[in-house]
Design an enzyme around this catalytic site. Sequence first.
Site, PDB file in Angstrom:
ATOM      1  N   LYS A  74      32.625 -21.290  10.043  1.00 18.50           N
ATOM      2  CA  LYS A  74      33.914 -21.726  10.596  1.00 18.50           C
ATOM      3  C   LYS A  74      34.716 -22.428   9.513  1.00 18.50           C
ATOM      4  O   LYS A  74      34.157 -23.176   8.700  1.00 18.50           O
ATOM      5  CB  LYS A  74      33.650 -22.672  11.778  1.00 18.50           C
ATOM      6  CG  LYS A  74      34.887 -23.062  12.571  1.00 18.50           C
ATOM      7  CD  LYS A  74      34.476 -23.903  13.790  1.00 18.50           C
ATOM      8  CE  LYS A  74      35.680 -24.327  14.624  1.00 18.50           C
ATOM      9  NZ  LYS A  74      35.275 -25.155  15.789  1.00 18.50           N
ATOM     10  N   SER A 149      37.045 -23.696  20.209  1.00 17.94           N
ATOM     11  CA  SER A 149      37.816 -23.379  19.028  1.00 17.94           C
ATOM     12  C   SER A 149      37.076 -22.501  18.012  1.00 17.94           C
ATOM     13  O   SER A 149      37.698 -21.963  17.102  1.00 17.94           O
ATOM     14  CB  SER A 149      38.251 -24.675  18.347  1.00 17.94           C
ATOM     15  OG  SER A 149      37.123 -25.365  17.836  1.00 17.94           O
ATOM     16  N   SER A 173      33.338 -26.242  21.763  1.00 18.67           N
ATOM     17  CA  SER A 173      33.869 -25.188  20.888  1.00 18.67           C
ATOM     18  C   SER A 173      32.864 -24.180  20.361  1.00 18.67           C
ATOM     19  O   SER A 173      33.260 -23.142  19.843  1.00 18.67           O
ATOM     20  CB  SER A 173      34.590 -25.812  19.709  1.00 18.67           C
ATOM     21  OG  SER A 173      35.879 -26.131  20.109  1.00 18.67           O
TER      22      SER A 173
END
Length: 483
Positions: A74, A149, A173
Amino acid sequence: MTALETGAAIKSGKITAVSAAEQVLDAAEKGNEKINAYITVCREKALKRAAEVQKKIESGELTSPLAGVPFSVKDNICTKGIRTTCASKMLENFEPVYDATVIKKLEAAGGVVIGKLNMDEFAMGSTSETSYFGPVRNPRNLSRVPGGSSGGAAAAVAGKMAVAALGSDTGGSVRLPASYCGVTGFKPTYGIVSRFGLIAYASSFDQIGPVARDAADCAAIMDIISGKDIMDSTSLDTESPGYLASLTGEVKGMKIGIPRECFISSGLNSEVAEKVMAAAEVLKNAGAETEEISLPFLRYAVPAYYIIASAEASSNLSRYEGVKYGYRSENFSSLSELYSSSRSGGFGKEVKKRILLGTFVLSGGYYDRYYLKAQGVRAKIKKNFDEIFSRYDLILCPSAPDTAPESGRSLDDPLKMYLSDIFTVSANLAGLPAISFPCGNDSSGMPVGVQIIGKAMDDVKVLNAAHAYQKLTDFHKNFAEVK
Ligand code: GLN
């Protein structure tokens, strides 16, 4: 292949670290046109590193079961020399001069970073639509969001554009996108994985966690990334249980509580309820005991979370002022104008909203009314969990009230979007380990996720329950082709 299968194939010489990296890089580049899961794909760096790793595997220097496996990360986890944007214009060209601890550990075990994954800007969001680099699409159905997210992480794994990924979970997330995309996402106990090099959103909640095909992969990744780190004062000094080696796949005699409040909430999709109860039945048939329990605080979890998370975010994000690093506006005639115009120009709408909300709840006169009150709720939630875990091993509930929504709608109704976190934020408020894994599809073919939450430090128990389920079912193996 799963990460463990990929590692085994490399170890046995069936494939090499280089061919594995090549295959994932090709898939990532090709799939990205539709899915937009990656912000950066680092082909050259990855291939060079894969060749070095391959030599070390052959010489017997690298022995981890995941040596040579391609990993995607990420884009809020710092990677030395690879730009780390947090999906924000503010950090569009930011190249960290150091690696996050998890990256150091991953590389020491022979992992090969192949790219950086798209996400909601600064990890604020539940749909991966707030990225400066454009929204991520759900590979199961391109008109649906992948969840957020860590949407790039879940979409890449689900779309066969990544073998496994590292995401971050502040309020769900890792778990929410895992649920929407039909993959497995694990949020460890707070403090088990170092946050050093994870760009801060809400520091008392943030945890890095794996997103992978199954719980065994998550456990193997935990073996690598967990552990005390002197660079993170909140990291816990505990002995590793040996995550992968501890997975027995046995749940006999385990007491699992199922909170009734999760099922009477008006927003719960009945197909989700049905699949989640069917998952509980599978564990029951395998010898676990299930019982209805009560989480009376559930409806206070989302407001408490958004107040505390915004408060911490407003403080954490004050470092982006256009001076030290990040975006600098050219449009200023004084220092304070430099700050305001850089921040106005560098942050997107959702991030600004959170900073305003956070500043408000921390301001004189409102601090007691909102921030302190939310902290009080947080303490009560933690106490309620302590009480439940004195009687039960695990809690089972849906990961989200619904399956993935249509793209382009959620941001118009932010309160509804915030409410999609209702089942995930409690684990962050109390620092507990929790996993989401697929347990079927709804009638439109979108995956349904079931969540298991455990007591702090019971990470193995949580992973093991998911592993037991995945030994008995195939939902985690159903990968749709990108259409
Ligand atoms: N959706 C939540 C938020 O926007 C959680 C985000 C996260 O876990 N990073 O705050």
